[in-house]
Design an enzyme around this catalytic site. Structure first.
Site, PDB file in Angstrom:
ATOM      1  N   LEU A 222       0.892  -1.146   0.005  1.00 54.20           N
ATOM      2  CA  LEU A 222      -0.166   0.058  -0.001  1.00 54.20           C
ATOM      3  C   LEU A 222       1.173   1.452  -0.020  1.00 54.20           C
ATOM      4  CD1 LEU A 222      -2.937  -0.580   2.551  1.00 54.20           C
ATOM      5  CD2 LEU A 222      -3.037  -0.057   0.032  1.00 54.20           C
ATOM      6  N   ASP A 223       0.652   2.052  -1.012  1.00 51.23           N
ATOM      7  CA  ASP A 223       1.817   3.342  -0.942  1.00 51.23           C
ATOM      8  C   ASP A 223       1.556   4.067   0.120  1.00 51.23           C
ATOM      9  OD1 ASP A 223      -0.283   5.538  -1.523  1.00 51.23           O
ATOM     10  OD2 ASP A 223      -0.852   4.438  -3.363  1.00 51.23           O
ATOM     11  N   ALA A 224       2.513   4.916   0.595  1.00 61.06           N
ATOM     12  CA  ALA A 224       2.374   5.831   1.662  1.00 61.06           C
ATOM     13  C   ALA A 224       1.196   6.291   1.962  1.00 61.06           C
ATOM     14  CB  ALA A 224       3.715   6.540   1.785  1.00 61.06           C
ATOM     15  N   ASP A 225       0.538   7.134   0.924  1.00 61.74           N
ATOM     16  CA  ASP A 225      -0.538   7.958   0.962  1.00 61.74           C
ATOM     17  C   ASP A 225      -1.778   7.214   1.221  1.00 61.74           C
ATOM     18  OD1 ASP A 225       0.980  10.238   0.615  1.00 61.74           O
ATOM     19  OD2 ASP A 225       1.100  10.008  -1.560  1.00 61.74           O
ATOM     20  N   SER A 226      -1.600   6.075   1.055  1.00 61.88           N
ATOM     21  CA  SER A 226      -3.075   4.946   1.285  1.00 61.88           C
ATOM     22  C   SER A 226      -3.011   4.263   2.740  1.00 61.88           C
ATOM     23  CB  SER A 226      -2.944   4.098   0.238  1.00 61.88           C
ATOM     24  OG  SER A 226      -3.006   4.557  -0.962  1.00 61.88           O
TER      25      SER A 226
END
Length: 247
Positions: free
Chosen positions: A105-109
């Protein structure tokens, strides 16, 4: 560890298959606390001496699978050279050894992320051929048209190839934003964000709420729980390719 069938313990230790273990039991090659064991016997490897041909059985650690509700800003990695918080930092020190995140999961998610020491589980959840579904709640700018949602369901070109069919439905719309539910059976880099951008509706917030049959439910953000084997064993058993339903 509770008592388990001896053939299961031998297989878990990498000594043989369960079927071969049954043959060894019938041949009298296995003892528990010095007594010859029979087919169907159980034992606790933490409190009893299990031997095969006189050699003590070395048990392996119980498989570990954790469900984490990952917060925004936490990196899906075991370590970060820039010193940022990683998903392992969300778990107690005594639980971290040997674990790795399953997928990304990317850092912004934020949302559901599994961590495990089981390579086979990781393979089956990250390889597209197994068709395991991941479900997301996605807040986007604006109100996507029915045509835009249909294009998302049918697939768009990313990096020269079509995305796989997806389930997409609008849960709620307001003047400036819409809340969508998106179910994918693939996971390209930042796929949902890139598709939403292509359709003219950039992502405001992205939360994964389920991985196959494993749901966040009431698990608070930043919190975790260890999964029972019954919760994730079906992922290993149900590995046959499954048809995609684009509806």
């Amino acid at each position: 560890m509770t008592r388990q069938r001896l053939q299961k313990l031998m297989a878990a230790a990498g000594l043989c298959s369960r079927r071969r273990g049954e043959d060894w039991l019938q041949a009298g090659r296995v003892t528990v606390d010095g007594r010859v064991a029979s087919l169907g016997d159980q034992a606790d490897p933490n409190s009893q001496l299990i031997e095969v041909d006189g050699v003590p059985l070395i048990s392996v650690q119980e498989p570990r699978v954790f469900l984490l509700n990952k917060p925004v800003g936490v990196i899906c990695s075991c370590r970060d050279p820039q010193g940022r918080a990683t998903v392992l930092d969300c778990l107690p020190h005594q639980e971290r050894s040997g674990l790795h995140p399953v997928g990304r999961l990317d850092a912004d998610s934020r949302g559901a992320l599994l961590l495990t020491d089981q390579g086979e589980l990781t393979l089956r959840l990250t390889h597209p051929r197994y068709n395991h579904a991941k479900t997301y709640r996605v807040l986007v700018r604006g109100i996507p048209s029915s045509q835009a949602l249909r294009r998302w369901r049918e697939g768009l070109l990313l990096d020269g190839r079509l995305t796989r069919p997806a389930r997409v439905r609008c849960l709620q719309s307001r003047r400036a934003s819409s809340l969508l539910e998106v179910e994918l059976k693939e996971g390209r880099n930042r796929q949902i964000r890139r598709v939403a951008e292509l359709l003219g509706h950039p992502v405001i917030d992205l939360q994964r709420v389920a991985i196959d049959g494993i749901h966040l439910d009431a698990l608070a953000e930043g919190c975790w729980r260890r999964l029972d084997a019954t919760e994730w064993n079906t992922i290993l058993v149900g590995n046959a390719p499954r048809p995609m339903d684009p509806s």
